[in-house]
Design an enzyme around this catalytic site. Structure first.
Site, mmCIF file in Angstrom:
data_model
loop_
_atom_site.group_PDB
_atom_site.id
_atom_site.type_symbol
_atom_site.label_atom_id
_atom_site.label_comp_id
_atom_site.label_asym_id
_atom_site.label_seq_id
_atom_site.Cartn_x
_atom_site.Cartn_y
_atom_site.Cartn_z
ATOM 1 C CG ASP A 7 -0.238 0.337 2.355
ATOM 2 O OD1 ASP A 7 1.072 0.376 2.639
ATOM 3 O OD2 ASP A 7 -0.924 0.463 3.545
ATOM 4 C CB CYS A 64 1.300 -2.091 5.001
ATOM 5 S SG CYS A 64 1.369 -2.912 6.268
ATOM 6 C CB THR A 66 2.530 -2.176 10.968
ATOM 7 O OG1 THR A 66 1.409 -2.655 10.277
ATOM 8 C CG2 THR A 66 2.416 -0.793 11.414
ATOM 9 C CG HIS A 97 9.819 -24.063 13.098
ATOM 10 N ND1 HIS A 97 9.988 -23.933 14.332
ATOM 11 C CD2 HIS A 97 10.916 -24.504 12.616
ATOM 12 C CE1 HIS A 97 10.863 -24.239 14.919
ATOM 13 N NE2 HIS A 97 11.892 -24.731 13.691
ATOM 14 C CG HIS A 132 8.100 -27.634 11.811
ATOM 15 N ND1 HIS A 132 7.825 -27.072 12.874
ATOM 16 C CD2 HIS A 132 9.454 -28.180 11.827
ATOM 17 C CE1 HIS A 132 9.139 -27.253 13.675
ATOM 18 N NE2 HIS A 132 9.983 -27.680 13.213
#
Ligand code: RB5
Length: 148
Positions: A7, A64, A66, A97, A132
């Site tokens: 974004d 973005c 964050t 993992h 996993h």
């Protein structure tokens, strides 16, 4: 081919990552946004996430402000395991993992240098499988139960 998107809050970081891919000869497809003008991040997270779920892209990277908003949105697409990462250890672990197939980065959280190290570590780490895979299968069952 790596799917990449952002974004407005992650636009500059996306451009930095694209430049590094061009220097290394790594193929990518850019799903936008293409400027710093304000946009709604779920639209771009969806475009990258769908391209990974449809196997148009082998994996995806979304930026973005964050890394969190785009990861929340991308994880709504069945088959996508998106991880918001801000350190190199987590970049490695989320491939080993979780077999994360979408990496989400926050331009307002990490600098360009760290972001490129994270991308490198994530792309060059292998999934460990075994126990996993069993855990990822349980996540897939959650998708089957709730994503209808
Ligand atoms: C945009 O201002 C910002 O909210 C977005 O880039 C992202 O950080 C959301 O999680």
């Amino acid at each position: 081919m790596i799917s990449i998107g952002c974004d407005h809050g992650g636009y500059e970081l996306k451009e930095v990552i694209k430049k590094s891919f061009e220097e290394k000869g790594i193929k990518y497809r850019d799903y936008g946004t293409y400027s710093k003008e304000s946009v709604d991040y779920p639209k771009y997270a969806l475009a990258v996430a769908e391209s990974v779920a449809n196997e148009e892209g082998e994996c995806g990277i979304i930026c973005c402000g964050t890394g969190i908003g785009v990861s929340i949105a991308a994880n709504k697409v069945p088959g996508v395991r998106a991880a918001a990462v801000a350190d190199v250890f987590s970049a490695r672990a989320t491939k080993q993992h979780n077999n994360a197939n979408v990496l989400c980065l926050g331009q307002r959280v990490i600098g360009e240098g760290l972001a490129l190290l994270i991308v490198d570590e994530w792309l060059n780490t292998k999934f460990e499988g075994g126990r996993h895979q069993t855990r990822i299968n349980l996540i897939s069952k959650m998708e089957e139960k709730y994503c209808k």
